[in-house]
Design a protein around this motif. Structure first.
Motif, PDB file in Angstrom:
ATOM      1  N   THR A   1       0.922  -1.201   0.037  1.00 24.28           N
ATOM      2  CA  THR A   1       0.106  -0.198   0.176  1.00 24.28           C
ATOM      3  C   THR A   1       0.917   1.182  -0.049  1.00 24.28           C
ATOM      4  N   THR A   2       0.404   2.352  -0.239  1.00 25.22           N
ATOM      5  CA  THR A   2       0.982   3.588  -0.198  1.00 25.22           C
ATOM      6  C   THR A   2       1.581   3.924   1.182  1.00 25.22           C
ATOM      7  N   PRO A   3       2.948   4.211   1.231  1.00 25.26           N
ATOM      8  CA  PRO A   3       3.358   4.259   2.740  1.00 25.26           C
ATOM      9  C   PRO A   3       2.670   5.789   3.003  1.00 25.26           C
ATOM     10  N   THR A   4       2.657   5.856   4.377  1.00 25.28           N
ATOM     11  CA  THR A   4       1.716   7.330   5.028  1.00 25.28           C
ATOM     12  C   THR A   4       2.783   7.985   5.579  1.00 25.28           C
ATOM     13  N   GLY A   5       3.804   7.274   6.258  1.00 26.94           N
ATOM     14  CA  GLY A   5       4.898   8.008   6.785  1.00 26.94           C
ATOM     15  C   GLY A   5       4.489   8.406   8.305  1.00 26.94           C
ATOM     16  N   ALA A   6       3.485   7.812   8.815  1.00 29.83           N
ATOM     17  CA  ALA A   6       2.592   8.458   9.927  1.00 29.83           C
ATOM     18  C   ALA A   6       3.540   8.343  11.275  1.00 29.83           C
ATOM     19  N   CYS A   7       3.928   7.140  11.424  1.00 24.67           N
ATOM     20  CA  CYS A   7       4.621   6.819  12.934  1.00 24.67           C
ATOM     21  C   CYS A   7       5.985   7.226  13.089  1.00 24.67           C
ATOM     22  N   ARG A   8       6.684   7.369  12.075  1.00 19.72           N
ATOM     23  CA  ARG A   8       7.993   7.838  12.211  1.00 19.72           C
ATOM     24  C   ARG A   8       9.063   6.885  13.113  1.00 19.72           C
ATOM     25  N   ILE A   9       8.518   5.550  12.998  1.00 17.49           N
ATOM     26  CA  ILE A   9       9.419   4.595  13.685  1.00 17.49           C
ATOM     27  C   ILE A   9      10.452   4.273  12.531  1.00 17.49           C
ATOM     28  N   CYS A  10      10.439   4.128  11.424  1.00 11.93           N
ATOM     29  CA  CYS A  10      11.210   3.689  10.412  1.00 11.93           C
ATOM     30  C   CYS A  10      12.294   4.736  10.085  1.00 11.93           C
ATOM     31  N   VAL A  11      12.424   5.939  10.640  1.00 14.00           N
ATOM     32  CA  VAL A  11      13.281   6.954  10.323  1.00 14.00           C
ATOM     33  C   VAL A  11      14.789   6.456  10.304  1.00 14.00           C
ATOM     34  N   VAL A  12      15.412   6.911   9.328  1.00 10.27           N
ATOM     35  CA  VAL A  12      16.882   6.479   9.155  1.00 10.27           C
ATOM     36  C   VAL A  12      17.732   7.818   9.063  1.00 10.27           C
ATOM     37  N   GLU A  13      18.943   7.629   9.196  1.00  5.91           N
ATOM     38  CA  GLU A  13      19.735   8.903   9.060  1.00  5.91           C
ATOM     39  C   GLU A  13      20.469   8.775   7.516  1.00  5.91           C
ATOM     40  N   VAL A  14      20.354   9.829   6.804  1.00  6.79           N
ATOM     41  CA  VAL A  14      20.507  10.024   5.254  1.00  6.79           C
ATOM     42  C   VAL A  14      21.875  11.198   5.417  1.00  6.79           C
ATOM     43  N   LYS A  15      23.046  10.765   5.072  1.00  5.39           N
ATOM     44  CA  LYS A  15      23.892  11.831   5.032  1.00  5.39           C
ATOM     45  C   LYS A  15      23.782  13.030   4.168  1.00  5.39           C
ATOM     46  N   ASN A  16      23.978  13.904   4.699  1.00 10.10           N
ATOM     47  CA  ASN A  16      23.643  15.435   4.298  1.00 10.10           C
ATOM     48  C   ASN A  16      22.074  15.743   4.127  1.00 10.10           C
ATOM     49  N   ALA A  17      21.219  15.125   4.781  1.00 11.95           N
ATOM     50  CA  ALA A  17      19.954  15.362   4.883  1.00 11.95           C
ATOM     51  C   ALA A  17      19.773  16.041   6.304  1.00 11.95           C
TER      52      ALA A  17
ATOM     53  N   ASN B   1      17.251  16.389   8.142  1.00 13.30           N
ATOM     54  CA  ASN B   1      16.413  15.772   9.165  1.00 13.30           C
ATOM     55  C   ASN B   1      16.671  14.212   8.937  1.00 13.30           C
ATOM     56  N   LEU B   2      15.999  13.601  10.036  1.00 13.66           N
ATOM     57  CA  LEU B   2      15.994  11.856   9.675  1.00 13.66           C
ATOM     58  C   LEU B   2      14.855  11.903   8.825  1.00 13.66           C
ATOM     59  N   LEU B   3      14.883  10.736   8.085  1.00  7.67           N
ATOM     60  CA  LEU B   3      13.878  10.634   6.934  1.00  7.67           C
ATOM     61  C   LEU B   3      13.213   9.280   7.078  1.00  7.67           C
ATOM     62  N   PRO B   4      11.935   9.026   6.817  1.00 11.95           N
ATOM     63  CA  PRO B   4      11.281   7.757   7.054  1.00 11.95           C
ATOM     64  C   PRO B   4      11.604   6.929   5.830  1.00 11.95           C
ATOM     65  N   ALA B   5      12.090   5.644   6.280  1.00 12.55           N
ATOM     66  CA  ALA B   5      12.619   4.721   5.034  1.00 12.55           C
ATOM     67  C   ALA B   5      11.506   4.286   4.227  1.00 12.55           C
ATOM     68  N   CYS B   6      10.325   4.296   4.922  1.00 11.01           N
ATOM     69  CA  CYS B   6       9.072   3.557   4.025  1.00 11.01           C
ATOM     70  C   CYS B   6       8.881   4.598   2.723  1.00 11.01           C
ATOM     71  N   SER B   7       8.894   5.875   2.898  1.00 13.33           N
ATOM     72  CA  SER B   7       8.443   6.861   1.769  1.00 13.33           C
ATOM     73  C   SER B   7       9.606   7.710   1.208  1.00 13.33           C
ATOM     74  N   THR B   8      10.856   7.326   1.618  1.00 15.38           N
ATOM     75  CA  THR B   8      11.885   8.131   0.794  1.00 15.38           C
ATOM     76  C   THR B   8      12.487   7.205  -0.318  1.00 15.38           C
ATOM     77  N   PRO B   9      12.331   7.780  -1.476  1.00 14.50           N
ATOM     78  CA  PRO B   9      12.995   7.189  -2.582  1.00 14.50           C
ATOM     79  C   PRO B   9      14.626   7.067  -2.502  1.00 14.50           C
ATOM     80  N   VAL B  10      15.030   6.023  -2.945  1.00 16.77           N
ATOM     81  CA  VAL B  10      16.364   5.932  -2.864  1.00 16.77           C
ATOM     82  C   VAL B  10      17.133   6.770  -4.140  1.00 16.77           C
ATOM     83  N   GLU B  11      18.114   7.391  -3.699  1.00 18.33           N
ATOM     84  CA  GLU B  11      19.069   8.126  -4.897  1.00 18.33           C
ATOM     85  C   GLU B  11      20.525   7.852  -4.764  1.00 18.33           C
ATOM     86  N   SER B  12      21.123   7.890  -6.042  1.00 17.51           N
ATOM     87  CA  SER B  12      22.520   7.045  -6.066  1.00 17.51           C
ATOM     88  C   SER B  12      23.355   7.939  -5.146  1.00 17.51           C
ATOM     89  N   ASN B  13      24.296   6.756  -4.496  1.00 20.43           N
ATOM     90  CA  ASN B  13      25.089   7.096  -3.761  1.00 20.43           C
ATOM     91  C   ASN B  13      24.627   7.847  -2.308  1.00 20.43           C
TER      92      ASN B  13
END
Lengths: 381, 528
Positions: A42-58, A60-72
């Motif tokens: 299903t479409t991720p809602t990003g509501a709970c913020r449990i799946c947050v991860v740290e992305v270099k140079n971002a 804030n912490l980003l929800p892994a369920c709804s953040t598209p991967v970018e190269s490198n």
């Protein structure tokens, strides 16, 4: 170029396809990122913020369920900051309702007061009905947090018990929205949604009416999707605990879709049926009959011994008989009639309800023993 | 199904007809609904009742009951006259196109409208939409088959699919939705009067010889046997003397029940094997208690030909036994040993004598089922049929004319009746009516009628109503509903005490011998 489609998670490189989320890539590579509101397919809602991860140079912490991967992209899934954030999210969730699963600190007095209050509301002396089978409880244990860091919020909405299948316990709802996704995006029954705003938010059906007066068709997809004890089978509530059950995988016996299901067996009784996840044709889904229509198995009306008619057909009186007597009589009468009137004076109806093996035996018996082709079943009826 | 359930989401256009999918195949219906909601699939629903799926459809056609051949021919007329057919597919994969073309010539949209009541413009739109699909899937169910022209209806749908090249690719196909858990398997296992397992014909000497050898018997009968719908009248006339019935309740599910009851009463000997006392066991001389699906090991074959495991979770109550064990015990007492250690051993025998099941083993289907045909152990199974060619080489177009239903409304019986199931119950209700929650949702029978007809016959919502046909009468509550179309009523057949099949017509399709459950004529009046 392939070498551009690389993501680094916890120091290791993985390839990805454009459009994939961090969570999908991680799951495919067996990296565990905890989730609560995420419901596969299903479409991720990003509501709970449990799946947050740290992305270099971002920033804030980003929800892994709804953040598209970018190269490198460089991702950390269990950094100190990530863990702190998850702990905070969990503490807020635990404070938001009747989560009486003993994840409280050892101040006996407050624990007891809380517990007694919840048990009063539950009308039960037991702990939460899904104790031991709750994703919030598991995460609280994993991140070692308890529920009293923040003041408990008031429980606004009473439990709904007026339908025959599903208990809706709003005091345990964490508003993750998985039930809404299950209803709207998996079964597409469009019966429930998130209603009201802010702290008054509630999962509602048909402008906040009981499920029985809404478009709900009681498929129970929402129960299976619920990570906590907010949605529970009415029949199963408090009757048993998951670890006392044996699970047996089988195939549903209603329509021809052939949904794969798990029987939950306790003491030679089926106490619950759930859809088998991750396997065709139903991938965890069931309908109201498949999920809830199993009481007949344990009905007192089940035939338990062979019966032989005592009188004429008009008044239908039977007496119990031994297998030997019933089978001998059957074999004798069939043989007599075959002898006297010929094999084609006998007809066999096999069944669209029994197994292939049962049908094969009936077919072989009809043709090889009775010596007639008068065999059919209710395919047409 | 020629295709798989999962495939449905790959269709560009889905045409659903004669299937109240959300109530009868709820989980499969979610594939249709997801395709429409999330994948831009277009949906055509062709059904007289305002079923739930019409809320998801782009086009909903509402034909008169029993006029299916007419609208299908009409769709093909439009497709051919507008040059929207798949010439290459027709050329390379099929024969007899010209005969079809000649037949559908007269089925102009206006002519079809005069028979079916479908406005000509809507028929044209539906034809254009179906023909526009790269992959078009047809889903149908008993609303197509339970007619005196059931075989014609199915062949006509096959014509339509071939005309547009909608076979043999993902998301396409002609897909019957089978209503019972193992109706596919019962057919596959030769629970039919004309075939052994895997549709090997009893009239084929080679097949007979093969079975004689496998079973160590001689003189297997070479004449095609009787269908259930032929056995019952022959029991009535005294030509069938004995019946052995396994897990079926024909005294609720057969057509024209009053006649069926007399027939069963006329038998010299009736043995019934079931899990409950039913209307049918009540008439038996011997009743044998069987284990239910949760108490046995084995396999079911689903509507997409997927052979799946059934596993024993419980001990059966009392001394109830597996159905196959009971049959084997009777065989033994009649002088023939049918000894098997367990269901696996039977399945191994099935695989040995059945080419389409030849490569399937319990081990291979332990975690997920396999689609037959699967001839060898290294064969992956066949999710989609007819990808390269049809079973008999080329697909044959059948030129079929429209024949009206067996019974027509008149002054005495002015309304049409159609029958079916509701979401919360299953078939004759022996299982679902023993589950309190399901009964709570739908506790009793009802007759569904349009507001216009209720007015016309001066009937009120909720009142006890007598429904009578030429064969019998029942009493049920009147339910005024938006689902109903004027001129027709609907009654579910689950409820023995108000059995819809006391009313239905036992007129049969000449080929498949299926009764015309979906059309007969009735009159309504206040009860009492």
């Amino acid at each position: 170029m392939d070498d551009q489609k690389i993501i680094i998670i916890n120091g290791n490189s993985f390839s990805f396809t454009p459009g994939e989320t961090i969570l999908t890539v991680a799951q495919r590579n067996h990296i565990d990122i905890p989730t609560l509101c995420y419901l596969k397919g299903t479409t991720p809602t990003g509501a709970c913020r449990i799946c947050v991860v740290e992305v270099k140079n971002a920033r804030n912490l980003l929800p892994a369920c709804s953040t598209p991967v970018e190269s490198n992209m460089e991702v950390q899934t269990e950094s100190r900051e990530v863990i702190e954030s998850r702990r905070m999210s969990l503490q807020l969730l635990l404070a938001s309702g009747n989560h009486n699963c003993a994840v409280r600190e050892s101040d006996g007095q407050s624990w007891t007061a809380f517990q007694l209050n919840v048990q009063h509301q539950d009308n039960s002396g037991d702990l939460c009905p899904v104790w031991g089978d709750c994703e919030l409880q598991s995460l609280a244990y994993r991140y070692q947090v308890s529920g009293e860091t923040f003041p408990a919020t008031k429980n606004r909405y009473p439990m709904e018990t007026v339908n025959p299948f599903i208990i809706r316990d709003f005091s345990r709802c964490i508003l993750c929205g998985r039930c809404v996704q299950a209803c709207n995006e998996v079964q597409v029954n469009n019966a429930i949604s998130i209603g009201y705003r802010g702290t008054a938010a509630k999962i509602i059906a048909a402008g906040d009416r009981p499920l029985k007066d809404s478009d709900c068709v009681f498929c129970g997809e929402c129960i299976q999707a619920c990570p906590v004890g907010a949605l529970v089978e009415k029949d199963a509530r408090y009757d048993w605990r998951p670890w006392s059950n044996r699970k047996v995988r089988s195939t549903c016996s209603y329509c021809g879709v052939g949904c794969q299901l798990d029987f939950h067996v306790h003491d030679n009784r089926i106490v619950k049926i759930s859809g088998a996840e991750g396997t065709p044709p139903n991938y965890g889904s069931l309908c109201v009959k498949g999920r809830f229509g199993f009481n007949f198995i344990h009905s007192e009306d089940r035939l338990k011994t062979p019966l032989i008619r005592e009188t004429g057909r008009e008044n239908g009186k039977f007496r119990q008989a031994s297998w030997d007597e019933a089978l001998d009589l059957t074999a004798r009468r069939l043989s007599e009639i075959k002898e006297k009137n010929g094999p084609d004076s006998i007809g066999v109806l096999t069944s669209a309800r029994v197994t292939n093996e049962d049908n094969y035996a009936a077919m072989k018996f009809t043709r090889a023993v009775l010596k007639t082709n008068n065999i059919d079943h209710c395919a047409r009826l | 199904m020629t295709n798989t359930i999962g495939d449905i989401e790959d269709a560009d256009v889905i045409l659903v007809t004669g299937s109240n999918t959300t109530e009868n195949h709820p989980v499969l219906s979610s594939y249709v609904k997801r395709a429409v909601k999330f994948k831009n699939t277009r949906l055509i629903v062709i059904d007289p009742r305002r079923i739930k799926l019409t809320e998801f459809s782009d086009i909903w056609l509402r034909p008169n009951l029993g006029t299916d051949v007419a609208w299908i021919n009409g769709l093909m007329h439009v497709i051919i006259s507008e040059n929207r057919h798949d010439r290459e597919f027709i050329e390379t994969r099929t024969t007899d196109f010209d005969a079809l073309k000649d037949m559908v010539e007269k089925f102009t949209p206006d002519y079809v409208e005069s028979i079916t009541g479908i406005p000509a413009r809507q028929l044209i739109e539906a034809a254009r939409l179906y023909a526009s699909a790269n992959a078009g899937s047809i889903l149908y169910c008993m609303g197509i088959t339970q007619h005196t022209t059931g075989t014609d209806n199915v062949k006509s749908l096959a014509n339509l699919a071939m005309l547009c090249g909608n076979l043999g690719i993902p998301g396409s196909g002609v897909n019957p939705l089978r209503g019972q858990n193992n109706v596919q398997g019962a057919c596959d296992m030769g629970g039919l009067p004309n075939v052994y397992t895997g549709y090997q014909k009893v009239t084929d000497e080679a097949a007979r010889k093969k079975m004689e050898k496998a079973w160590a018997v001689s003189n297997l009968p070479d004449q095609i046997g009787l269908t259930v719908t032929q056995m019952v009248p022959m029991a009535h006339d005294g030509d069938i003397k004995a019946m052995y019935i396994i897990g079926e309740n024909p005294l609720v599910s057969d057509p024209d029940l009053n006649h069926a009851e007399k027939s069963f009463n006329n038998l010299d000997f009736l043995v019934v094997q079931d899990i409950f006392m039913t209307e049918t066991t009540q008439l038996a001389d011997v009743v044998l208690p069987a284990a239910c699906f949760a108490e046995k090991d084995g396999t079911f074959s689903n509507t997409e030909r997927r052979v799946q495991r059934v596993r024993k979770a419980l001990e059966a109550p009392g001394s109830a036994k597996n159905d196959w064990e009971i049959t084997a015990e009777i065989a033994k007492r009649m002088g023939y040993d049918m000894i098997y250690a367990d269901s696996r051993e039977i399945f191994e025998e099935i695989a040995r004598v059945t080419p389409s099941y030849g490569g399937i083993t319990y081990d291979r289907i332990d975690s997920a089922g396999i689609h037959w045909p699967c001839p060898t152990e290294d064969h992956p199974g066949t999710p989609i049929l007819h990808t390269q060619q049809f079973t008999h080489g080329k697909g044959v177009f059948h030129a079929i004319d429209y024949i009206p239903p067996a019974e027509q409304t008149d002054d005495e019986y002015p309304l049409y009746l159609t029958t079916g199931r509701v979401l919360y119950h299953y078939h004759t209700g022996t299982m679902t009516r023993r589950t309190e929650g399901l009964n709570d949702r739908v506790p009793e029978s009802f007759v569904e009628i349009s507001a216009a007809d209720a007015d016309k016959y001066n009937l009120k919502d909720g009142e006890e109503t007598k429904i009578a046909s030429r064969r019998g009468e029942i009493i049920a509550k009147l339910k005024i509903s938006e689902k109903a179309v004027a001129g027709s009523v609907f009654i579910p057949f689950h409820f023995a005490e108000a059995a819809a099949n006391r009313l239905t017509n036992s007129a049969l399709d000449p080929v498949s011998k299926i009764p015309e459950y979906k059309v007969c004529t009735v009159k309504l009046s206040k009860a009492g």
